[in-house]
Design a protein around this motif. Structure first.
Motif, PDB file in Angstrom:
ATOM      1  N   TRP A 105       0.869  -1.181   0.000  1.00 51.59           N
ATOM      2  CA  TRP A 105       0.000   0.000   0.000  1.00 51.59           C
ATOM      3  C   TRP A 105       0.906   1.232   0.000  1.00 51.59           C
ATOM      4  O   TRP A 105       1.439   1.618   1.038  1.00 51.59           O
ATOM      5  CB  TRP A 105      -0.876  -0.047   1.247  1.00 51.59           C
ATOM      6  CG  TRP A 105      -1.995   0.933   1.308  1.00 51.59           C
ATOM      7  CD1 TRP A 105      -2.183   2.056   0.545  1.00 51.59           C
ATOM      8  CD2 TRP A 105      -3.105   0.888   2.217  1.00 51.59           C
ATOM      9  NE1 TRP A 105      -3.333   2.705   0.917  1.00 51.59           N
ATOM     10  CE2 TRP A 105      -3.920   2.005   1.932  1.00 51.59           C
ATOM     11  CE3 TRP A 105      -3.478   0.010   3.221  1.00 51.59           C
ATOM     12  CZ2 TRP A 105      -5.087   2.268   2.647  1.00 51.59           C
ATOM     13  CZ3 TRP A 105      -4.642   0.264   3.936  1.00 51.59           C
ATOM     14  CH2 TRP A 105      -5.440   1.381   3.649  1.00 51.59           C
ATOM     15  N   LYS A 106       1.089   1.850  -1.137  1.00 50.99           N
ATOM     16  CA  LYS A 106       2.032   2.949  -1.286  1.00 50.99           C
ATOM     17  C   LYS A 106       1.347   4.280  -0.968  1.00 50.99           C
ATOM     18  O   LYS A 106       0.684   4.872  -1.807  1.00 50.99           O
ATOM     19  CB  LYS A 106       2.588   2.982  -2.716  1.00 50.99           C
ATOM     20  CG  LYS A 106       3.142   1.646  -3.215  1.00 50.99           C
ATOM     21  CD  LYS A 106       4.278   1.127  -2.356  1.00 50.99           C
ATOM     22  CE  LYS A 106       4.839  -0.166  -2.935  1.00 50.99           C
ATOM     23  NZ  LYS A 106       5.876  -0.762  -2.059  1.00 50.99           N
ATOM     24  N   LEU A 107       1.535   4.730   0.260  1.00 51.41           N
ATOM     25  CA  LEU A 107       0.914   5.985   0.690  1.00 51.41           C
ATOM     26  C   LEU A 107       1.837   7.185   0.513  1.00 51.41           C
ATOM     27  O   LEU A 107       1.384   8.329   0.582  1.00 51.41           O
ATOM     28  CB  LEU A 107       0.508   5.898   2.169  1.00 51.41           C
ATOM     29  CG  LEU A 107      -0.708   5.048   2.522  1.00 51.41           C
ATOM     30  CD1 LEU A 107      -0.944   5.074   4.026  1.00 51.41           C
ATOM     31  CD2 LEU A 107      -1.947   5.528   1.785  1.00 51.41           C
ATOM     32  N   GLY A 108       3.116   6.940   0.323  1.00 50.36           N
ATOM     33  CA  GLY A 108       4.070   8.044   0.326  1.00 50.36           C
ATOM     34  C   GLY A 108       4.626   8.252   1.721  1.00 50.36           C
ATOM     35  O   GLY A 108       4.061   7.795   2.728  1.00 50.36           O
ATOM     36  N   TRP A 109       5.761   8.974   1.800  1.00 52.90           N
ATOM     37  CA  TRP A 109       6.469   9.074   3.079  1.00 52.90           C
ATOM     38  C   TRP A 109       5.646   9.762   4.150  1.00 52.90           C
ATOM     39  O   TRP A 109       5.533   9.286   5.275  1.00 52.90           O
ATOM     40  CB  TRP A 109       7.788   9.832   2.891  1.00 52.90           C
ATOM     41  CG  TRP A 109       8.579   9.878   4.167  1.00 52.90           C
ATOM     42  CD1 TRP A 109       9.460   8.947   4.634  1.00 52.90           C
ATOM     43  CD2 TRP A 109       8.517  10.903   5.167  1.00 52.90           C
ATOM     44  NE1 TRP A 109       9.961   9.321   5.854  1.00 52.90           N
ATOM     45  CE2 TRP A 109       9.393  10.531   6.221  1.00 52.90           C
ATOM     46  CE3 TRP A 109       7.813  12.098   5.283  1.00 52.90           C
ATOM     47  CZ2 TRP A 109       9.592  11.306   7.341  1.00 52.90           C
ATOM     48  CZ3 TRP A 109       8.002  12.884   6.413  1.00 52.90           C
ATOM     49  CH2 TRP A 109       8.886  12.482   7.434  1.00 52.90           C
ATOM     50  N   ARG A 110       5.044  10.916   3.820  1.00 57.13           N
ATOM     51  CA  ARG A 110       4.340  11.695   4.843  1.00 57.13           C
ATOM     52  C   ARG A 110       3.157  10.916   5.428  1.00 57.13           C
ATOM     53  O   ARG A 110       3.000  10.837   6.654  1.00 57.13           O
ATOM     54  CB  ARG A 110       3.869  13.028   4.272  1.00 57.13           C
ATOM     55  CG  ARG A 110       3.201  13.922   5.326  1.00 57.13           C
ATOM     56  CD  ARG A 110       2.676  15.214   4.741  1.00 57.13           C
ATOM     57  NE  ARG A 110       2.019  15.998   5.776  1.00 57.13           N
ATOM     58  CZ  ARG A 110       2.619  16.866   6.580  1.00 57.13           C
ATOM     59  NH1 ARG A 110       3.918  17.063   6.479  1.00 57.13           N
ATOM     60  NH2 ARG A 110       1.940  17.532   7.487  1.00 57.13           N
ATOM     61  N   LYS A 111       2.335  10.356   4.566  1.00 55.49           N
ATOM     62  CA  LYS A 111       1.163   9.628   5.055  1.00 55.49           C
ATOM     63  C   LYS A 111       1.578   8.371   5.814  1.00 55.49           C
ATOM     64  O   LYS A 111       0.960   8.015   6.827  1.00 55.49           O
ATOM     65  CB  LYS A 111       0.242   9.280   3.892  1.00 55.49           C
ATOM     66  CG  LYS A 111      -0.378  10.494   3.221  1.00 55.49           C
ATOM     67  CD  LYS A 111      -1.217  10.098   2.011  1.00 55.49           C
ATOM     68  CE  LYS A 111      -1.753  11.312   1.284  1.00 55.49           C
ATOM     69  NZ  LYS A 111      -2.527  10.939   0.076  1.00 55.49           N
ATOM     70  N   SER A 112       2.636   7.699   5.350  1.00 58.52           N
ATOM     71  CA  SER A 112       3.128   6.524   6.064  1.00 58.52           C
ATOM     72  C   SER A 112       3.651   6.911   7.438  1.00 58.52           C
ATOM     73  O   SER A 112       3.466   6.185   8.421  1.00 58.52           O
ATOM     74  CB  SER A 112       4.234   5.835   5.251  1.00 58.52           C
ATOM     75  OG  SER A 112       3.718   5.308   4.048  1.00 58.52           O
ATOM     76  N   CYS A 113       4.302   8.073   7.512  1.00 52.11           N
ATOM     77  CA  CYS A 113       4.785   8.570   8.801  1.00 52.11           C
ATOM     78  C   CYS A 113       3.615   8.850   9.730  1.00 52.11           C
ATOM     79  O   CYS A 113       3.655   8.523  10.919  1.00 52.11           O
ATOM     80  CB  CYS A 113       5.614   9.830   8.579  1.00 52.11           C
ATOM     81  SG  CYS A 113       6.422  10.449  10.074  1.00 52.11           S
ATOM     82  N   GLU A 114       2.573   9.459   9.189  1.00 54.70           N
ATOM     83  CA  GLU A 114       1.378   9.715   9.995  1.00 54.70           C
ATOM     84  C   GLU A 114       0.784   8.404  10.505  1.00 54.70           C
ATOM     85  O   GLU A 114       0.376   8.301  11.672  1.00 54.70           O
ATOM     86  CB  GLU A 114       0.342  10.456   9.160  1.00 54.70           C
ATOM     87  CG  GLU A 114       0.706  11.886   8.837  1.00 54.70           C
ATOM     88  CD  GLU A 114      -0.358  12.572   7.999  1.00 54.70           C
ATOM     89  OE1 GLU A 114      -0.114  13.702   7.589  1.00 54.70           O
ATOM     90  OE2 GLU A 114      -1.429  11.984   7.775  1.00 54.70           O
ATOM     91  N   ALA A 115       0.718   7.391   9.629  1.00 54.67           N
ATOM     92  CA  ALA A 115       0.173   6.089  10.030  1.00 54.67           C
ATOM     93  C   ALA A 115       0.992   5.502  11.163  1.00 54.67           C
ATOM     94  O   ALA A 115       0.451   4.930  12.126  1.00 54.67           O
ATOM     95  CB  ALA A 115       0.160   5.147   8.832  1.00 54.67           C
ATOM     96  N   PHE A 116       2.307   5.656  11.081  1.00 53.44           N
ATOM     97  CA  PHE A 116       3.201   5.134  12.117  1.00 53.44           C
ATOM     98  C   PHE A 116       2.966   5.858  13.440  1.00 53.44           C
ATOM     99  O   PHE A 116       2.883   5.235  14.510  1.00 53.44           O
ATOM    100  CB  PHE A 116       4.643   5.294  11.648  1.00 53.44           C
ATOM    101  CG  PHE A 116       5.663   4.702  12.570  1.00 53.44           C
ATOM    102  CD1 PHE A 116       5.764   3.327  12.721  1.00 53.44           C
ATOM    103  CD2 PHE A 116       6.544   5.513  13.270  1.00 53.44           C
ATOM    104  CE1 PHE A 116       6.710   2.779  13.563  1.00 53.44           C
ATOM    105  CE2 PHE A 116       7.489   4.971  14.116  1.00 53.44           C
ATOM    106  CZ  PHE A 116       7.584   3.598  14.271  1.00 53.44           C
ATOM    107  N   LEU A 117       2.840   7.191  13.380  1.00 58.79           N
ATOM    108  CA  LEU A 117       2.607   7.966  14.603  1.00 58.79           C
ATOM    109  C   LEU A 117       1.267   7.624  15.241  1.00 58.79           C
ATOM    110  O   LEU A 117       1.161   7.491  16.474  1.00 58.79           O
ATOM    111  CB  LEU A 117       2.664   9.463  14.286  1.00 58.79           C
ATOM    112  CG  LEU A 117       4.045  10.038  13.953  1.00 58.79           C
ATOM    113  CD1 LEU A 117       3.907  11.484  13.528  1.00 58.79           C
ATOM    114  CD2 LEU A 117       4.959   9.924  15.159  1.00 58.79           C
ATOM    115  N   LEU A 118       0.241   7.488  14.423  1.00 50.44           N
ATOM    116  CA  LEU A 118      -1.069   7.106  14.952  1.00 50.44           C
ATOM    117  C   LEU A 118      -1.005   5.751  15.627  1.00 50.44           C
ATOM    118  O   LEU A 118      -1.643   5.515  16.661  1.00 50.44           O
ATOM    119  CB  LEU A 118      -2.103   7.094  13.825  1.00 50.44           C
ATOM    120  CG  LEU A 118      -2.503   8.460  13.258  1.00 50.44           C
ATOM    121  CD1 LEU A 118      -3.322   8.291  11.986  1.00 50.44           C
ATOM    122  CD2 LEU A 118      -3.289   9.264  14.290  1.00 50.44           C
TER     123      LEU A 118
END
Length: 318
Positions: A291-304
């Motif tokens: 699931w390629k969300l891009g760096w920023r969105k993936s970072c947000e997913a990780f933080l959440l």
């Protein structure tokens, strides 16, 4: 607006994040629940409106016998002997009419026998409903919204649909083939059925029907490995037509005597539960990487995800 990013305050780190962070699949599902406001989700998550979405892509669905927002108008006298009544705006809101008798089916685990066929429920009143109880239950569904955390469900117009009963092709049990479709390509296939749910079985295949060997299992493997469907190539083509233009959707298909039919499209599988869809970290990471969300969105997913884990730990410590 399809996507709301975290604000500058939410993006602050107390420590430098590890450069090798890897959000799992469920992390990205929870990110979607919290942040992604794609209006198309309101169509594909709706079990009624998705039918038109599928038809425009030359994909068949179960025959629609009736749709209403007033359960009292369901034409019981003119319907066939067997069919399903469903709440189109929720999950597990299913009533089975079998030979004129009504049963609260839910997800089927309590009324399916060991071989996948229906139990002799006619002799058991535990799940049986009267016509008045069916109307009352459907009326209750009409006043409900499914799980507030799942954004799309909060904006789906409530409907009660009546669908024809499906007959499996060359099998006693109707299986749903769950196609994990990323950016229009099926990357993994999971088999679901009432019997599998009842026996807590779980198994995943790649698109060539090679089984993924997990490093950890919580649910059991089926006693025998399901054989490759004869119409697998057609299923893949159907799922990829439906998933074109979406970064991810789980597309559930049935192999029936009427052909390959869409059951439903799911954008929040298992509500993004931790350790879903398996408890194998390696597989869950691999699936998330599709699931390629891009760096920023993936970072947000990780933080959440970190915040969710922190809240869990606080509850356990309390």
């Amino acid at each position: 607006m399809a996507y709301r990013p975290l604000n500058s305050h939410e993006m602050k780190f107390k420590r430098r994040p590890l450069p090798t962070f890897r959000p799992k699949f469920a992390d990205k599902v929870r990110w979607r629940m919290a942040r992604d406001r794609n209006l198309l989700f309101l169509t594909i998550q709706d079990k009624y409106r998705v039918r038109d979405y599928a038809a425009k892509r030359s994909v068949k669905t179960a025959e629609l016998l009736y749709v209403t927002q007033n359960p009292r108008t369901i034409p019981f006298k003119t319907l066939p002997d067997s069919y399903f009544i469903k709440g189109a705006h929720g999950w597990g809101w299913n009533i089975l009419c079998l030979q004129g008798n009504f049963y609260y089916f839910k997800n089927g685990i309590e009324i399916v026998d060991i071989d996948g066929t229906l139990k002799d429920i006619c002799a058991d009143n535990k799940h049986q409903l009267t016509q008045d109880e069916v109307i009352a239950l459907c009326t209750e569904w009409m006043s409900k919204k499914h799980r507030a955390k799942e954004w799309a469900y909060q904006h789906i117009e409530p409907n009660i649909i009546v669908e024809a009963l499906l007959t499996p092709l060359n099998d006693t049990e109707l299986k749903d083939y769950r196609m994990y479709t990323f950016h229009g390509v099926v990357r993994a296939i999971n088999i679901g059925s009432a019997r599998f749910r009842r026996d807590a079985c779980n198994i995943f295949f790649d698109r060539d029907w090679n089984e993924f060997e997990l490093t950890r299992y919580q649910e059991a493997r089926p006693e025998s490995t399901p054989s490759r469907p004869k119409r697998l190539d057609e299923m893949l083509a159907v799922a990829e037509r439906l998933g074109a233009g979406l970064d991810f959707a789980r597309i559930d298909l049935y192999d029936t005597t009427d052909g390959i039919l869409l059951g439903e499209m799911t954008i929040y599988p298992e509500g993004g539960g931790i350790n879903s869809p398996t408890i194998c970290p390696a597989f869950n990471h691999w699936l998330g990487n599709q699931w390629k969300l891009g760096w920023r969105k993936s970072c947000e997913a990780f933080l959440l995800s970190l915040r969710k884990l922190r809240r869990r730990h606080k509850k356990k410590a309390a």
